[in-house]
Write a protein that holds these residues in place. Structure first.
Motif, mmCIF file in Angstrom:
data_model
loop_
_atom_site.group_PDB
_atom_site.id
_atom_site.type_symbol
_atom_site.label_atom_id
_atom_site.label_comp_id
_atom_site.label_asym_id
_atom_site.label_seq_id
_atom_site.Cartn_x
_atom_site.Cartn_y
_atom_site.Cartn_z
ATOM 1 N N GLY A 188 12.522 9.584 -3.360
ATOM 2 C CA GLY A 188 11.148 9.277 -3.129
ATOM 3 C C GLY A 188 10.954 7.994 -2.103
ATOM 4 O O GLY A 188 10.241 8.194 -1.183
ATOM 5 N N SER A 189 11.985 6.848 -2.096
ATOM 6 C CA SER A 189 11.872 5.913 -1.145
ATOM 7 C C SER A 189 12.488 6.392 0.024
ATOM 8 O O SER A 189 11.770 5.857 0.977
ATOM 9 N N PHE A 190 13.300 7.084 0.128
ATOM 10 C CA PHE A 190 13.828 7.577 1.149
ATOM 11 C C PHE A 190 12.772 8.465 2.193
ATOM 12 O O PHE A 190 12.410 8.140 3.350
ATOM 13 N N THR A 191 12.169 9.427 1.198
ATOM 14 C CA THR A 191 11.053 10.362 1.916
ATOM 15 C C THR A 191 9.930 9.502 2.506
ATOM 16 O O THR A 191 9.633 9.932 3.535
ATOM 17 N N GLU A 192 9.648 8.570 1.810
ATOM 18 C CA GLU A 192 8.345 7.742 2.186
ATOM 19 C C GLU A 192 8.595 7.159 3.359
ATOM 20 O O GLU A 192 7.808 6.913 4.472
ATOM 21 N N ALA A 193 9.956 6.698 3.701
ATOM 22 C CA ALA A 193 10.514 6.074 5.001
ATOM 23 C C ALA A 193 10.578 6.967 6.254
ATOM 24 O O ALA A 193 10.844 6.268 7.172
ATOM 25 N N TRP A 194 11.024 8.205 6.022
ATOM 26 C CA TRP A 194 11.495 9.148 6.830
ATOM 27 C C TRP A 194 10.464 9.615 7.702
ATOM 28 O O TRP A 194 9.365 10.048 7.033
ATOM 29 N N ASP A 195 10.464 9.743 8.888
ATOM 30 C CA ASP A 195 9.448 10.397 9.799
ATOM 31 C C ASP A 195 10.010 11.559 10.698
ATOM 32 O O ASP A 195 9.166 12.185 11.436
ATOM 33 N N GLY A 196 10.921 12.307 10.140
ATOM 34 C CA GLY A 196 11.608 13.481 10.791
ATOM 35 C C GLY A 196 11.160 14.617 9.766
ATOM 36 O O GLY A 196 10.581 14.492 8.897
ATOM 37 N N ARG A 197 11.863 15.646 10.093
ATOM 38 C CA ARG A 197 11.714 16.856 9.298
ATOM 39 C C ARG A 197 12.668 16.652 8.093
ATOM 40 O O ARG A 197 13.743 16.165 8.234
ATOM 41 N N LEU A 198 11.926 17.055 6.902
ATOM 42 C CA LEU A 198 12.968 17.046 5.879
ATOM 43 C C LEU A 198 12.715 18.265 4.799
ATOM 44 O O LEU A 198 11.494 18.536 4.538
#
Length: 409
Positions: A188-198
């Motif tokens: 969740g912490s990674f996803t909140e900070a990630w601005d690319g496609r996931l």
């Protein structure tokens, strides 16, 4: 015959003292008994990691006892296998309390820690300090303020992992994470900070294969796989990804930072792959003397994560008891935050520093403990206010090396 008030008062006092000795738990704060600190690690799931962290625990107790012990008595360590799962961890914690521990270091896994602090140690008023449980959920745990940790929450690690992923040139990645409080928290912490496609998927522990999950998250053209799970599960996932040519590029969370992974898969496949983890301060003044002590005692320096944090957790609990002048759990808890900040005299996480701290506290003084891993400046949730996240990588010749340490505050 009349009984004088002073005689009656003495009788009542004696009765109360006898009752305190006979009633379970009432003698817990008795200064005439040795302090017992429990250690809860995942010996069954990660024996190599647990063995090194136990060395950190034992070195701390050695330094405390060489410095005179707590309240004039040597500290005793009591060890239990916490595993990674809530049920066995809860039973292990209850066993420790039945044995009379006054404080606990651990559990190391977030899922185990969450269950233990909410179901056992919080209600029993036993201060509990984990060196490695990083889930953000623990910040809001219903622990009655009896849970602390000597590593950062994954609210700090996630953004660093996202930044490292971007720096490696990726803008479309897949994420596979362990389906428990640790995995969900870091994911969740990674996803909140990630601005690319996931594309992300949870991995249930114990599956013989994760190939269907891997193909699912690779279907959108992901350039790399971010792996947030423990090393045994990660080993299965990475082998399948490579063998089936689903992924060839990887990034890792802290639980994958294990020599075993590159030993079994090889530097040819994993060399140059990056990861993140909570880390000791690179500027620790205590580190050289502490490492000398560790080397003298065990013959080699630690290579696993959170060993120094285990040492600091153990020392902090001992110093808090010394400051409290009591082995009562609430009294120890109430002095923990005082150990890691001003206005006390700065003491280091070394044999000499611990001895000095114990002496100062015995004389009624105050200390500011600068641990070997970090300062122990805890907020109202028992989380560290500052610390470091390490960026590391596997090398082609089978090593793990540190690239940088990122300050969080």
């Amino acid at each position: 015959m009349a009984i004088g008030r002073s005689h009656l008062a003495r009788c009542v006092t004696v009765c109360v003292m006898l009752a305190a000795l006979l009633i379970p738990g009432c003698g817990r704060a008795n200064q005439s008994e040795p302090m017992k600190i429990g250690l809860m690690l995942d010996y069954s799931g990660a024996p190599d990691v647990s063995a090194e962290r136990e060395r950190g625990f034992n070195l701390a107790i050695l330094h405390v006892n060489d410095g005179g012990g707590v309240l004039g008595h040597p500290v005793e360590g009591v060890i239990r296998d916490a595993t990674r799962t809530p049920g066995p961890a809860v039973e292990a914690a209850r066993s420790l309390i039945e044995e009379g521990v006054h404080a606990i270091v651990g559990p190391n896994a977030s899922a185990a820690a969450l269950a233990v602090v909410e179901q056992v140690t919080g209600p029993a008023a036993i201060p509990t300090v984990s060196p490695s449980a990083t889930s953000p959920r623990l910040t809001q745990a219903a622990d009655s303020d009896f849970f602390f940790r000597t590593t950062l929450s994954d609210t700090a690690q996630g953004p660093v992992l996202a930044r490292v992923t971007r720096d490696r040139g990726f803008d479309n990645v897949a994420l596979i994470y362990r389906d428990d409080p640790y995995g969900r928290g870091l994911a969740g912490s990674f996803t909140e900070a990630w601005d690319g496609r996931l594309e992300a998927v949870a991995a249930v522990d114990g599956q013989p294969s994760y190939l269907s999950e891997l193909r699912q998250i690779a279907s959108a053209g992901a350039q790399a796989l971010v792996v947030v799970t423990y090393d045994d599960q990660a080993l299965t996932i990475i082998r399948e990804a490579l063998d089936e040519s689903v992924f060839t590029q990887f990034l890792f969370g802290d639980s994958v930072k294990r020599p075993r992974l590159i030993e079994e898969i090889g530097g040819a496949a994993l060399g140059g792959m990056y990861g993140t983890a909570g880390a000791p301060s690179p500027d620790s003044i205590a580190a050289p003397a502490w490492e000398e002590s560790f080397l003298a005692e065990f013959g080699e320096l630690p290579v696993m994560t959170y060993v120094r944090e285990t040492y600091d957790a153990t020392v902090a609990l001992a110093l808090a008891a010394q400051a409290a002048g009591s082995l009562d759990g609430t009294a120890i808890r109430d002095h923990l935050r005082d150990m890691g900040g001003p206005p006390g005299r700065v003491v280091l996480g070394t044999a000499a520093g611990v001895a000095e701290a114990l002496r100062l506290l015995a004389d009624g003084g105050e200390v500011d403990y600068e641990g070997v891993a970090s300062t122990l400046d805890w907020d109202e949730h028992g989380d560290l206010r500052r610390g470091h996240i390490e960026v590391w990588r596997f090398t082609s010749d089978g090593r793990i090396e540190t690239v940088e340490a990122v300050l969080f505050e």
